[in-house]
Design an enzyme around this catalytic site. Sequence first.
Site, PDB file in Angstrom:
ATOM      1  N   ASP A  53      24.812   1.384  41.042  1.00 58.66           N
ATOM      2  CA  ASP A  53      24.388   2.776  41.248  1.00 58.66           C
ATOM      3  C   ASP A  53      22.933   2.769  41.713  1.00 58.66           C
ATOM      4  OD1 ASP A  53      25.484   5.729  40.032  1.00 58.66           O
ATOM      5  OD2 ASP A  53      23.356   5.557  40.516  1.00 58.66           O
ATOM      6  N   ILE A  54      22.629   3.626  42.668  1.00 57.13           N
ATOM      7  CA  ILE A  54      21.279   3.662  43.245  1.00 57.13           C
ATOM      8  C   ILE A  54      20.250   4.191  42.242  1.00 57.13           C
ATOM      9  CG2 ILE A  54      21.294   5.987  44.286  1.00 57.13           C
ATOM     10  CD1 ILE A  54      20.274   4.632  46.882  1.00 57.13           C
TER      11      ILE A  54
ATOM     12  N   ASN B 107      33.281  11.413  36.124  1.00 54.58           N
ATOM     13  CA  ASN B 107      32.990  12.839  36.192  1.00 54.58           C
ATOM     14  C   ASN B 107      34.024  13.512  37.076  1.00 54.58           C
ATOM     15  OD1 ASN B 107      30.618  12.764  34.588  1.00 54.58           O
ATOM     16  ND2 ASN B 107      29.489  11.921  36.318  1.00 54.58           N
TER      17      ASN B 107
ATOM     18  N   VAL C 181      29.653  13.171  44.077  1.00 53.99           N
ATOM     19  CA  VAL C 181      30.227  12.524  45.261  1.00 53.99           C
ATOM     20  C   VAL C 181      31.748  12.710  45.228  1.00 53.99           C
ATOM     21  CG1 VAL C 181      30.466  10.376  46.564  1.00 53.99           C
ATOM     22  CG2 VAL C 181      28.351  10.825  45.289  1.00 53.99           C
TER      23      VAL C 181
ATOM     24  N   HIS D 266      35.398   7.857  41.598  1.00 56.95           N
ATOM     25  CA  HIS D 266      34.643   6.675  41.177  1.00 56.95           C
ATOM     26  C   HIS D 266      34.552   6.630  39.666  1.00 56.95           C
ATOM     27  CE1 HIS D 266      31.846  10.009  41.982  1.00 56.95           C
ATOM     28  NE2 HIS D 266      31.141   9.567  40.958  1.00 56.95           N
TER      29      HIS D 266
ATOM     30  N   HIS E 255      32.016   5.030  36.678  1.00 60.13           N
ATOM     31  CA  HIS E 255      30.746   4.395  36.344  1.00 60.13           C
ATOM     32  C   HIS E 255      31.006   3.387  35.223  1.00 60.13           C
ATOM     33  CE1 HIS E 255      28.114   7.767  38.038  1.00 60.13           C
ATOM     34  NE2 HIS E 255      29.284   8.378  37.931  1.00 60.13           N
TER      35      HIS E 255
HETATM   36  P1  5GP Z   1      28.734  11.397  40.086  1.00 62.11           P
HETATM   37  O1  5GP Z   1      27.676  12.318  39.576  1.00 62.11           O
HETATM   38  O2  5GP Z   1      29.404  11.910  41.336  1.00 62.11           O
HETATM   39  O3  5GP Z   1      29.713  10.977  39.028  1.00 62.11           O
HETATM   40  O4  5GP Z   1      27.997  10.041  40.457  1.00 62.11           O
HETATM   41  C1  5GP Z   1      27.560   9.709  41.728  1.00 62.11           C
HETATM   42  C2  5GP Z   1      26.639   8.527  41.573  1.00 62.11           C
HETATM   43  O5  5GP Z   1      26.425   7.970  42.855  1.00 62.11           O
HETATM   44  C3  5GP Z   1      25.250   8.887  41.001  1.00 62.11           C
HETATM   45  O6  5GP Z   1      25.055   8.190  39.782  1.00 62.11           O
HETATM   46  C4  5GP Z   1      24.285   8.436  42.093  1.00 62.11           C
HETATM   47  O7  5GP Z   1      23.128   7.832  41.593  1.00 62.11           O
HETATM   48  C5  5GP Z   1      25.125   7.466  42.920  1.00 62.11           C
HETATM   49  N1  5GP Z   1      24.768   7.417  44.331  1.00 62.11           N
HETATM   50  C6  5GP Z   1      24.554   8.478  45.149  1.00 62.11           C
HETATM   51  N2  5GP Z   1      24.269   8.064  46.400  1.00 62.11           N
HETATM   52  C7  5GP Z   1      24.306   6.714  46.363  1.00 62.11           C
HETATM   53  C8  5GP Z   1      24.104   5.719  47.375  1.00 62.11           C
HETATM   54  O8  5GP Z   1      23.840   5.991  48.550  1.00 62.11           O
HETATM   55  N3  5GP Z   1      24.238   4.425  46.973  1.00 62.11           N
HETATM   56  C9  5GP Z   1      24.535   4.089  45.680  1.00 62.11           C
HETATM   57  N4  5GP Z   1      24.634   2.785  45.401  1.00 62.11           N
HETATM   58  N5  5GP Z   1      24.745   5.003  44.722  1.00 62.11           N
HETATM   59  C10 5GP Z   1      24.635   6.298  45.059  1.00 62.11           C
END
Ligand code: 5GP
Length: 121
Positions: free
Chosen positions: A33-34, A91, A100, A104, A106
Amino acid sequence: MAYDDNNIFARILRGEIPCTRLYEDEFALAFPDIHPQAPTHILVIPKGKYISAADFNAKASAEELVGFYRAVSAVAKQAAVEESGYRLICNAGPHSHQDVPHYHIHILGGRPLGHLLGPPL
Ligand code: 5GP
């Protein structure tokens, strides 16, 4: 809602946005995760175009379902968090803050993670 081919994870899958490919097979890709929330914070995504857990669980083939969830376990094992423990987070929808729209999971670990939910916002 239709799958958005330009979401960030679709672009990562196509190699348009770089990531460190920690694990990859026919069904899944894993990368850090970034914005890591723990020493180990890895995202595992299916290769198919699925928006959410509900979408994936309803529409993916049995082979994709098994392949993806086995990959999640393989990634946790590879990250060496099996013994110390880890948390899987998925999520789904606005209340959960799914940002996103490509399904996915985590994987979080590498430190004590506390109770399931933090304090209310
Ligand atoms: P969500 O909130 O949708 O469950 O999690 C999306 C995750 O994607 C977040 O924790 C965010 O930090 C990660 N993320 C968003 N953009 C990027 C990216 O360009 N590269 C990577 N490696 N992670 C990303």
